[in-house]
Design a protein around this motif. Structure first.
Motif, PDB file in Angstrom:
ATOM      1  N   UNK B  33       0.669  -1.035  -0.014  1.00 44.26           N
ATOM      2  CA  UNK B  33      -0.009  -0.082  -0.037  1.00 44.26           C
ATOM      3  C   UNK B  33       1.070   1.285   0.008  1.00 44.26           C
ATOM      4  N   UNK B  88       4.438   7.084   2.348  1.00 40.20           N
ATOM      5  CA  UNK B  88       4.773   5.727   3.006  1.00 40.20           C
ATOM      6  C   UNK B  88       4.588   4.635   2.355  1.00 40.20           C
ATOM      7  N   UNK B  92       0.689  -5.615   4.694  1.00 38.25           N
ATOM      8  CA  UNK B  92      -0.102  -6.359   5.444  1.00 38.25           C
ATOM      9  C   UNK B  92       0.610  -7.761   5.586  1.00 38.25           C
ATOM     10  N   UNK B  93       0.781  -8.145   6.709  1.00 42.08           N
ATOM     11  CA  UNK B  93       1.395  -9.609   7.111  1.00 42.08           C
ATOM     12  C   UNK B  93       0.415 -10.548   6.609  1.00 42.08           C
ATOM     13  N   UNK B  98       0.723 -12.911  13.087  1.00 44.56           N
ATOM     14  CA  UNK B  98       0.691 -11.319  12.916  1.00 44.56           C
ATOM     15  C   UNK B  98      -0.665 -11.054  11.929  1.00 44.56           C
ATOM     16  N   UNK B 100      -3.764  -9.511  10.662  1.00 45.08           N
ATOM     17  CA  UNK B 100      -3.911  -8.135  10.731  1.00 45.08           C
ATOM     18  C   UNK B 100      -3.382  -7.009  10.942  1.00 45.08           C
ATOM     19  N   UNK B 101      -1.907  -7.253  10.861  1.00 44.35           N
ATOM     20  CA  UNK B 101      -0.821  -6.373  11.169  1.00 44.35           C
ATOM     21  C   UNK B 101      -0.481  -5.657   9.884  1.00 44.35           C
ATOM     22  N   UNK B 102      -0.487  -4.326   9.830  1.00 40.74           N
ATOM     23  CA  UNK B 102       0.250  -3.505   8.792  1.00 40.74           C
ATOM     24  C   UNK B 102       1.235  -2.944   9.254  1.00 40.74           C
ATOM     25  N   UNK B 103       2.233  -3.023   8.487  1.00 40.07           N
ATOM     26  CA  UNK B 103       3.889  -2.540   8.949  1.00 40.07           C
ATOM     27  C   UNK B 103       4.148  -1.376   7.837  1.00 40.07           C
ATOM     28  N   UNK B 104       4.539  -0.467   8.359  1.00 43.12           N
ATOM     29  CA  UNK B 104       4.790   0.918   7.479  1.00 43.12           C
ATOM     30  C   UNK B 104       6.588   0.928   7.194  1.00 43.12           C
ATOM     31  N   UNK B 105       6.894   1.288   5.982  1.00 45.10           N
ATOM     32  CA  UNK B 105       8.315   1.715   5.775  1.00 45.10           C
ATOM     33  C   UNK B 105       8.532   2.836   6.360  1.00 45.10           C
ATOM     34  N   UNK B 106       9.746   3.603   6.578  1.00 39.79           N
ATOM     35  CA  UNK B 106      10.234   4.565   6.885  1.00 39.79           C
ATOM     36  C   UNK B 106       9.568   6.135   6.591  1.00 39.79           C
TER      37      UNK B 106
END
Lengths: 117, 114
Positions: B33, B88, B92-93, B98, B100-106
């Motif tokens: 995303x 950004x 999604x994992x 995990x 439901x976990x959404x991890x963002x880049x820096x």
């Protein structure tokens, strides 16, 4: 339809004080999230919830607790605030994989700026 | 969980120049995303890509998802001052513990000089 609402928007705490940030959404979303944003660090996930009554740890959960007693609310608690918790906190919500449209979009609140002295 | 690395951290361009930000992962991503955050604002969803090699366009913005689903890019043609902000990527994992976990880049902070 207010979307995602965070309260308070600003707060100044002294080291050791406690507080709770409230996030409310009116979109019937299953998933809710708390992120913190610090310069150069992007958005880091603190805790998240995939449904009422369930919570899970994110990347930086230490020093925080959460509760999801009602589907529309997600509370973030700081039991003993530390200067390292000075940050901008964002709440977000989304439909679940079963609920949602295919966008998987996260809807963010306006943010809560917390300063710990 | 999945980790996504985003480069560059900062980009300064003259108005009218092009801009590209990249998102890379060491593991295969289920999706990618992209979000935009205006200065002082909150992140706003732009798009989601899920298919290998997918390319989508939104006016001057072009989004790509790599063939191996390990990288993605956002390209802006002929930047305008309204493009200023932080971009950004997020993923999604795939599931498991995990879910439901959404991890963002820096994020990449874009500055556009008029």
């Amino acid at each position: 339809n207010a979307g995602v609402t965070q309260t308070p928007k600003f707060r100044v705490l002294k080291t050791g004080q406690s507080m709770t940030l409230l996030c409310a959404q009116d979109m019937n979303h299953e998933y809710m999230y708390w992120y913190r944003q610090d310069p150069g660090m992007g958005l880091r996930l603190i805790h998240y919830s995939v449904g009422e009554g369930t919570t899970a740890k994110g990347e930086v959960p230490d020093g925080y607790n959460v509760s999801r007693l009602k589907k529309q609310n997600f509370l973030l608690g700081l039991e003993s605030a530390a200067p390292s918790q000075t940050s901008v906190y964002f709440c977000a919500s989304s439909y679940s994989r079963a609920q949602r449209s295919n966008t998987g979009e996260l809807f963010f609140g306006e943010g809560s700026r917390l300063t710990v002295l | 969980g999945q980790q996504v690395m985003q480069i560059p951290q900062y980009q300064h361009v003259q108005e009218g120049e092009d801009f590209t930000t990249y998102c890379n992962s060491s593991t295969t991503l289920s999706n990618i995303q992209w979000y935009k955050q205006r200065p002082g604002g909150h992140p706003v969803f732009l798009i989601q890509l899920v298919k290998s090699g997918e390319v989508k366009k939104q006016k001057r913005l072009t989004f790509q998802f790599g063939e191996a689903k390990k990288n993605s890019s956002l390209h802006i043609t002929a930047t305008q001052t309204t493009d200023v902000g932080t971009y950004f990527c997020a993923s999604w994992d795939a599931g498991g513990t995990s879910y439901g976990k959404l991890t963002f880049g820096q994020g990449t902070i874009l500055t556009v000089h008029p």
